[in-house]
Design a protein around this motif. Sequence first.
Motif, PDB file in Angstrom:
ATOM      1  N   ASN A 231     -43.483  -7.592 -98.246  1.00 58.84           N
ATOM      2  CA  ASN A 231     -44.673  -8.145 -98.774  1.00 58.84           C
ATOM      3  C   ASN A 231     -45.475  -7.010 -99.677  1.00 58.84           C
ATOM      4  O   ASN A 231     -46.767  -7.272 -99.055  1.00 58.84           O
ATOM      5  CB  ASN A 231     -45.675  -9.066 -98.249  1.00 58.84           C
ATOM      6  N   PRO A 232     -44.708  -6.522-100.278  1.00 59.06           N
ATOM      7  CA  PRO A 232     -45.359  -5.524-101.150  1.00 59.06           C
ATOM      8  C   PRO A 232     -46.666  -5.836-102.004  1.00 59.06           C
ATOM      9  O   PRO A 232     -46.359  -6.428-102.644  1.00 59.06           O
ATOM     10  CB  PRO A 232     -44.133  -4.865-102.050  1.00 59.06           C
ATOM     11  N   GLN A 233     -47.174  -4.829-102.036  1.00 60.86           N
ATOM     12  CA  GLN A 233     -47.988  -4.511-103.082  1.00 60.86           C
ATOM     13  C   GLN A 233     -48.461  -3.733-103.822  1.00 60.86           C
ATOM     14  O   GLN A 233     -49.704  -4.097-104.436  1.00 60.86           O
ATOM     15  CB  GLN A 233     -49.464  -4.177-101.958  1.00 60.86           C
ATOM     16  N   ALA A 234     -47.716  -3.008-104.035  1.00 63.86           N
ATOM     17  CA  ALA A 234     -47.525  -2.082-105.011  1.00 63.86           C
ATOM     18  C   ALA A 234     -46.394  -1.850-104.886  1.00 63.86           C
ATOM     19  O   ALA A 234     -45.351  -2.705-104.587  1.00 63.86           O
ATOM     20  CB  ALA A 234     -48.101  -0.452-104.726  1.00 63.86           C
ATOM     21  N   PRO A 235     -45.292  -1.271-106.672  1.00 63.78           N
ATOM     22  CA  PRO A 235     -44.033  -1.431-106.683  1.00 63.78           C
ATOM     23  C   PRO A 235     -43.700  -0.079-105.072  1.00 63.78           C
ATOM     24  O   PRO A 235     -42.231  -0.280-104.761  1.00 63.78           O
ATOM     25  CB  PRO A 235     -43.968  -0.028-107.792  1.00 63.78           C
ATOM     26  N   THR A 236     -44.191   0.870-104.873  1.00 65.21           N
ATOM     27  CA  THR A 236     -43.601   1.443-103.859  1.00 65.21           C
ATOM     28  C   THR A 236     -44.734   1.269-102.107  1.00 65.21           C
ATOM     29  O   THR A 236     -45.840   1.551-102.633  1.00 65.21           O
ATOM     30  CB  THR A 236     -43.602   3.029-104.017  1.00 65.21           C
ATOM     31  N   HIS A 237     -44.575   0.431-101.627  1.00 66.89           N
ATOM     32  CA  HIS A 237     -44.495   0.134-100.588  1.00 66.89           C
ATOM     33  C   HIS A 237     -43.792  -0.137 -99.135  1.00 66.89           C
ATOM     34  O   HIS A 237     -42.995  -0.961 -99.213  1.00 66.89           O
ATOM     35  CB  HIS A 237     -45.923  -1.801-100.318  1.00 66.89           C
ATOM     36  N   VAL A 238     -44.163   1.368 -98.645  1.00 62.46           N
ATOM     37  CA  VAL A 238     -43.850   1.659 -97.234  1.00 62.46           C
ATOM     38  C   VAL A 238     -44.081   1.773 -96.360  1.00 62.46           C
ATOM     39  O   VAL A 238     -45.826   2.473 -96.231  1.00 62.46           O
ATOM     40  CB  VAL A 238     -42.899   3.045 -97.368  1.00 62.46           C
ATOM     41  N   LEU A 239     -44.145   1.548 -94.820  1.00 58.55           N
ATOM     42  CA  LEU A 239     -44.932   1.604 -93.642  1.00 58.55           C
ATOM     43  C   LEU A 239     -43.763   2.250 -92.884  1.00 58.55           C
ATOM     44  O   LEU A 239     -42.811   2.811 -92.756  1.00 58.55           O
ATOM     45  CB  LEU A 239     -44.440  -0.071 -92.974  1.00 58.55           C
ATOM     46  N   VAL A 240     -44.690   3.289 -92.223  1.00 62.11           N
ATOM     47  CA  VAL A 240     -44.238   4.065 -91.447  1.00 62.11           C
ATOM     48  C   VAL A 240     -45.480   3.939 -89.992  1.00 62.11           C
ATOM     49  O   VAL A 240     -46.499   4.187 -89.857  1.00 62.11           O
ATOM     50  CB  VAL A 240     -44.719   5.861 -91.889  1.00 62.11           C
ATOM     51  N   ILE A 241     -44.327   3.792 -89.066  1.00 61.36           N
ATOM     52  CA  ILE A 241     -44.986   3.856 -88.105  1.00 61.36           C
ATOM     53  C   ILE A 241     -44.159   5.109 -86.511  1.00 61.36           C
ATOM     54  O   ILE A 241     -43.227   5.425 -86.840  1.00 61.36           O
ATOM     55  CB  ILE A 241     -43.809   2.010 -87.295  1.00 61.36           C
ATOM     56  N   PRO A 242     -45.117   5.035 -86.276  1.00 63.15           N
ATOM     57  CA  PRO A 242     -44.567   5.735 -84.484  1.00 63.15           C
ATOM     58  C   PRO A 242     -43.615   4.864 -83.964  1.00 63.15           C
ATOM     59  O   PRO A 242     -43.541   3.569 -83.773  1.00 63.15           O
ATOM     60  CB  PRO A 242     -45.419   6.118 -83.934  1.00 63.15           C
ATOM     61  N   ARG A 243     -42.898   5.996 -83.474  1.00 58.47           N
ATOM     62  CA  ARG A 243     -41.708   5.408 -82.209  1.00 58.47           C
ATOM     63  C   ARG A 243     -42.269   4.731 -80.898  1.00 58.47           C
ATOM     64  O   ARG A 243     -41.831   3.945 -80.198  1.00 58.47           O
ATOM     65  CB  ARG A 243     -40.697   6.134 -81.539  1.00 58.47           C
ATOM     66  N   VAL A 244     -43.439   5.428 -80.768  1.00 56.10           N
ATOM     67  CA  VAL A 244     -44.196   5.045 -79.339  1.00 56.10           C
ATOM     68  C   VAL A 244     -45.473   3.690 -79.970  1.00 56.10           C
ATOM     69  O   VAL A 244     -46.366   4.052 -81.284  1.00 56.10           O
ATOM     70  CB  VAL A 244     -45.518   6.351 -79.401  1.00 56.10           C
ATOM     71  N   HIS A 245     -45.278   3.062 -78.878  1.00 45.91           N
ATOM     72  CA  HIS A 245     -46.498   2.616 -79.379  1.00 45.91           C
ATOM     73  C   HIS A 245     -47.710   2.544 -78.455  1.00 45.91           C
ATOM     74  O   HIS A 245     -47.802   2.035 -77.716  1.00 45.91           O
ATOM     75  CB  HIS A 245     -45.766   0.970 -78.293  1.00 45.91           C
ATOM     76  N   TYR A 246     -48.970   1.816 -79.399  1.00 47.93           N
ATOM     77  CA  TYR A 246     -49.832   1.906 -79.946  1.00 47.93           C
ATOM     78  C   TYR A 246     -50.410   1.180 -80.111  1.00 47.93           C
ATOM     79  O   TYR A 246     -50.155   0.755 -81.882  1.00 47.93           O
ATOM     80  CB  TYR A 246     -50.924   3.190 -79.936  1.00 47.93           C
ATOM     81  N   PRO A 247     -51.888   0.297 -80.278  1.00 45.26           N
ATOM     82  CA  PRO A 247     -51.721  -1.153 -81.045  1.00 45.26           C
ATOM     83  C   PRO A 247     -52.458  -1.007 -82.516  1.00 45.26           C
ATOM     84  O   PRO A 247     -52.479  -1.494 -83.194  1.00 45.26           O
ATOM     85  CB  PRO A 247     -52.609  -1.985 -80.603  1.00 45.26           C
ATOM     86  N   ASP A 248     -53.766  -0.139 -82.586  1.00 49.26           N
ATOM     87  CA  ASP A 248     -54.117   0.477 -83.853  1.00 49.26           C
ATOM     88  C   ASP A 248     -53.982   1.825 -83.916  1.00 49.26           C
ATOM     89  O   ASP A 248     -54.146   2.964 -83.101  1.00 49.26           O
ATOM     90  CB  ASP A 248     -55.113  -0.244 -84.036  1.00 49.26           C
ATOM     91  N   ALA A 249     -54.438   2.003 -84.789  1.00 47.29           N
ATOM     92  CA  ALA A 249     -54.504   3.824 -85.492  1.00 47.29           C
ATOM     93  C   ALA A 249     -55.157   4.679 -84.563  1.00 47.29           C
ATOM     94  O   ALA A 249     -55.360   5.973 -84.345  1.00 47.29           O
ATOM     95  CB  ALA A 249     -55.233   3.811 -86.793  1.00 47.29           C
ATOM     96  N   ALA A 250     -56.867   4.233 -84.025  1.00 43.54           N
ATOM     97  CA  ALA A 250     -57.490   4.652 -83.392  1.00 43.54           C
ATOM     98  C   ALA A 250     -56.844   4.813 -81.600  1.00 43.54           C
ATOM     99  O   ALA A 250     -57.274   6.063 -81.030  1.00 43.54           O
ATOM    100  CB  ALA A 250     -58.771   3.684 -83.257  1.00 43.54           C
ATOM    101  N   THR A 251     -56.649   4.037 -81.348  1.00 44.27           N
ATOM    102  CA  THR A 251     -55.501   4.172 -79.798  1.00 44.27           C
ATOM    103  C   THR A 251     -55.280   5.152 -79.746  1.00 44.27           C
ATOM    104  O   THR A 251     -53.891   5.737 -79.242  1.00 44.27           O
ATOM    105  CB  THR A 251     -55.163   2.572 -79.384  1.00 44.27           C
ATOM    106  N   LEU A 252     -54.086   4.983 -81.223  1.00 35.76           N
ATOM    107  CA  LEU A 252     -52.817   6.100 -81.520  1.00 35.76           C
ATOM    108  C   LEU A 252     -53.309   7.930 -81.626  1.00 35.76           C
ATOM    109  O   LEU A 252     -52.958   8.428 -80.684  1.00 35.76           O
ATOM    110  CB  LEU A 252     -51.999   6.130 -82.621  1.00 35.76           C
ATOM    111  N   ALA A 253     -54.520   7.839 -82.326  1.00 36.04           N
ATOM    112  CA  ALA A 253     -55.133   8.944 -82.304  1.00 36.04           C
ATOM    113  C   ALA A 253     -55.146   9.763 -81.185  1.00 36.04           C
ATOM    114  O   ALA A 253     -55.808  10.664 -80.642  1.00 36.04           O
ATOM    115  CB  ALA A 253     -56.606   8.773 -83.153  1.00 36.04           C
TER     116      ALA A 253
END
Length: 118
Positions: free
Chosen positions: A37-59
């Motif tokens: 569901n792109p919000q701009a002409p370029t809209h790419v998601l970058v994910i870590p292969r490890v699972h953490y529910p959000d950026a704060a817990t990942l950090a």
Amino acid sequence: MAGEPQADCLFCKIAAGEIPATIVRETPTTLAFRDINPQAPTHVLVIPRVHYPDAATLAAGDPGAVVDVLREAGEVAAQEKVDGTGYRVVFNTGPGAGQTVFHAHAHVLGGRDLQRLV
């Protein structure tokens, strides 16, 4: 358990190849694919292969993975040729911020004027 793939996680399934996605880059620690569901002409998601529910817990749980995601966001911007005109990297954290998939991920947005909020 944090860091381990979750059977009910959409992005873990994409990372495992169980669900198709339009992949634009991958490394041993990250995966980048086009947003459905792109919000701009370029809209790419970058994910870590490890699972953490959000950026704060990942950090907190795997700071090196945050570095990998941000490095790949820059590589995606260069590959998509939006690095020269400007791009945005966004981490939505929590439902109130618009997070709908609870696997940490960065949105790389570009290809249009982003001076207003998305």
